[in-house]
Design a protein around this motif. Structure first.
Motif, PDB file in Angstrom:
ATOM      1  N   ARG A 147       0.483  -0.670   0.149  1.00 52.43           N
ATOM      2  CA  ARG A 147       0.166   0.220   0.490  1.00 52.43           C
ATOM      3  C   ARG A 147       0.906   0.681   0.084  1.00 52.43           C
ATOM      4  O   ARG A 147       0.180   2.451  -0.228  1.00 52.43           O
ATOM      5  N   ARG A 148       1.968   1.381   0.553  1.00 59.15           N
ATOM      6  CA  ARG A 148       2.709   2.260   0.803  1.00 59.15           C
ATOM      7  C   ARG A 148       3.100   2.129  -0.738  1.00 59.15           C
ATOM      8  O   ARG A 148       3.959   3.809  -0.907  1.00 59.15           O
ATOM      9  N   ARG A 149       3.562   1.440  -1.221  1.00 58.88           N
ATOM     10  CA  ARG A 149       3.493   1.662  -3.010  1.00 58.88           C
ATOM     11  C   ARG A 149       2.733   2.398  -3.991  1.00 58.88           C
ATOM     12  O   ARG A 149       2.866   2.534  -4.564  1.00 58.88           O
ATOM     13  N   GLY A 150       1.828   2.652  -3.753  1.00 59.89           N
ATOM     14  CA  GLY A 150       0.961   2.815  -4.015  1.00 59.89           C
ATOM     15  C   GLY A 150      -0.676   1.693  -4.782  1.00 59.89           C
ATOM     16  O   GLY A 150      -1.215   2.275  -5.324  1.00 59.89           O
ATOM     17  N   LEU A 151       0.026   0.160  -4.263  1.00 53.10           N
ATOM     18  CA  LEU A 151      -0.900  -0.509  -4.404  1.00 53.10           C
ATOM     19  C   LEU A 151      -2.707   0.144  -3.885  1.00 53.10           C
ATOM     20  O   LEU A 151      -2.546   0.302  -2.574  1.00 53.10           O
ATOM     21  N   ILE A 152      -3.781  -0.503  -4.887  1.00 52.12           N
ATOM     22  CA  ILE A 152      -5.124  -0.172  -4.091  1.00 52.12           C
ATOM     23  C   ILE A 152      -5.224  -1.276  -3.181  1.00 52.12           C
ATOM     24  O   ILE A 152      -5.506  -2.713  -3.988  1.00 52.12           O
ATOM     25  N   ASP A 153      -6.734  -1.376  -2.288  1.00 54.02           N
ATOM     26  CA  ASP A 153      -6.813  -2.683  -1.881  1.00 54.02           C
ATOM     27  C   ASP A 153      -8.376  -3.092  -2.045  1.00 54.02           C
ATOM     28  O   ASP A 153      -9.005  -1.574  -1.898  1.00 54.02           O
ATOM     29  N   GLY A 154      -7.592  -3.639  -2.670  1.00 54.06           N
ATOM     30  CA  GLY A 154      -8.883  -5.211  -3.437  1.00 54.06           C
ATOM     31  C   GLY A 154      -9.930  -5.413  -1.767  1.00 54.06           C
ATOM     32  O   GLY A 154     -11.265  -5.746  -2.423  1.00 54.06           O
TER      33      GLY A 154
END
Length: 320
Positions: free
Chosen positions: A280-287
Motif C-alpha cells: 500500500r505504501r508503494r501505491g497498490l490499491i486495496d481490493g
C-alpha cells in the motif's frame, strides 16, 4: 434469455444446442407456476467465449424488457464464467426488478441433470416480490446467491456454487422463495460504455506463486492499462517482487487481492517488505473482499469509463 453452456448441450450425436424454448419445455412444473415466461435466444456460445460487450448487450435487452413491463429476468448460461458475468451485471443493473442467472453442471441427457430444477427455481426467484431490489442473483441447487459474493467452487459437483464470505442470501423451499439476508446495493455504474474504450481497457491478472520473480510482469505497462495482483493469504508477495509492483503502480492502477478465494486482504497488520502495508505504501490499491476475478471486472469497467486513480481507489473502497 438463453445463452449457451452445459444447460443447452443435448449430448449424444446431436451437435446443435438446445434453444431457450426447448430448455423451458423440459422443466416440470414451469407451466403450473402461473407466471408467463417470454423466451428469447441471445448468444448460443460457451460462457468461456463471452465478452464484456456481449454481457452488456444482454443487460440492454433485459433493461428494455423491464421497461416494457417484465417483472424479472432469467438468463441461462454456462457456469465457467458465471461468477464474473453475474458481477459485471451487478455493477451496472439499475432496476428493482430481479435479474437472475442460472445454468447447469450436468448436460440434459445425463442422469441427475440439474438444469430443469435450476430453471424452475430461477423463475420462482425472478417472480418473487422478496427478490425485488436485491440486485442480480445467482440461483442453482435451490440456493439464492448475491452476484457480489458467489463463486464456483467445484469443477463438477452440482452444488458447485457457494458464497464463502456470506453464505447464500436465501433458499427455495417447497417452491417458496425464502430470502434470509439482504446484500448491500451501491449506485450502479453506467452501462453505456464506448465499445472501443472497453476493448482497449486491458487488465492483467497476476497470481503470485512460490519463489515468484515477477518476470512475467516485465514490460506489462506497454500493453495493459491495469493489473490485479492475487497475493498470498492476506495480501503478501515475495519481497523481491514488491519493488516491481510499486514501479507498475506508478504507471497504472494495481489492485491487491487475495488468491485464497475468501476473506479480505489486510491493510496494516504486517509491515515487512512484500507485506500488505508495504504494498500500500508503494501505491497498490486495496481490493478488500473482492476476489481477483471480480476485481478485474470492476477495474476494467472503471478504466473503460475513464476513471482516474483517485476515483478507482474510491470505487474499490466502496465496493471491495
Amino acid at each position: 434469455m438463453a445463452l449457451g453452456g452445459t444447460i443447452s448441450v443435448p449430448g449424444g450425436a446431436r451437435g446443435t444446442r438446445l434453444t431457450g424454448a426447448e430448455i423451458t419445455a423440459a422443466v416440470p412444473g414451469l407451466a403450473e407456476l402461473g407466471v408467463p415466461v417470454e423466451v428469447r435466444d441471445v448468444q448460443a456460445v460457451p460462457s468461456g467465449d463471452l465478452t464484456f460487450a456481449q454481457v452488456l448487450d444482454v443487460v440492454a435487452i433485459a433493461s428494455r424488457a423491464v421497461a416494457d413491463g417484465a417483472d424479472g429476468v432469467v438468463v441461462t448460461q454456462g457456469t465457467d464464467t458465471l461468477e464474473e458475468t453475474a458481477f459485471l451485471i451487478d455493477l451496472v443493473w439499475p432496476h428493482e426488478a430481479p435479474f437472475v442467472l442460472t445454468g447447469a453442471m450436468r448436460q440434459p441427457a445425463m442422469a441427475g441433470a440439474d438444469g430443469p430444477a435450476n430453471v424452475l427455481a430461477a423463475v420462482r426467484v425472478a417472480a418473487a416480490g422478496e427478490s425485488r431490489g436485491a440486485g442480480p442473483l445467482v440461483v442453482l441447487n435451490d440456493e439464492v446467491h448475491a452476484a457480489r459474493w458467489v463463486r464456483k467452487t467445484h469443477s463438477t459437483n452440482p452444488a458447485a456454487f457457494a458464497s464463502p464470505n456470506t453464505g447464500p442470501l436465501g433458499h427455495v423451499v417447497e417452491g417458496r422463495v425464502r430470502m434470509l439476508l439482504a446484500a448491500p446495493r451501491h449506485e450502479p455504474l453506467s452501462a453505456a460504455f464506448d465499445r472501443e474504450r472497453l476493448e482497449a481497457a486491458r487488465v492483467a491478472l497476476h497470481v503470485v506463486t512460490l519463489d515468484d520473480d515477477g518476470a512475467r510482469l516485465e514490460g506489462l505497462e506497454a500493453t495493459y492499462q491495469g493489473l490485479i495482483v492475487a497475493g498470498f493469504g492476506v495480501g503478501h508477495v515475495p519481497a523481491a517482487l514488491a519493488p516491481r509492483l510499486g514501479a507498475l503502480a506508478e504507471r497504472m492502477p494495481v489492485v491487491l487481492t487475495s488468491r485464497t478465494g475468501s476473506g479480505s486482504v489486510l491493510r496494516h497488520t504486517y509491515h515487512a517488505p512484500g507485506s500488505e502495508a508495504d504494498l500500500r505504501r508503494r501505491g497498490l490499491i486495496d481490493g478488500a473482499f473482492l476476489d481477483p476475478y471480480k476485481a478485474r471486472v470492476l477495474l476494467r469497467l472503471l478504466l473503460a469509463a475513464g476513471a482516474g486513480p483517485q476515483d478507482i481507489a474510491e470505487e474499490f473502497a466502496l465496493r471491495g
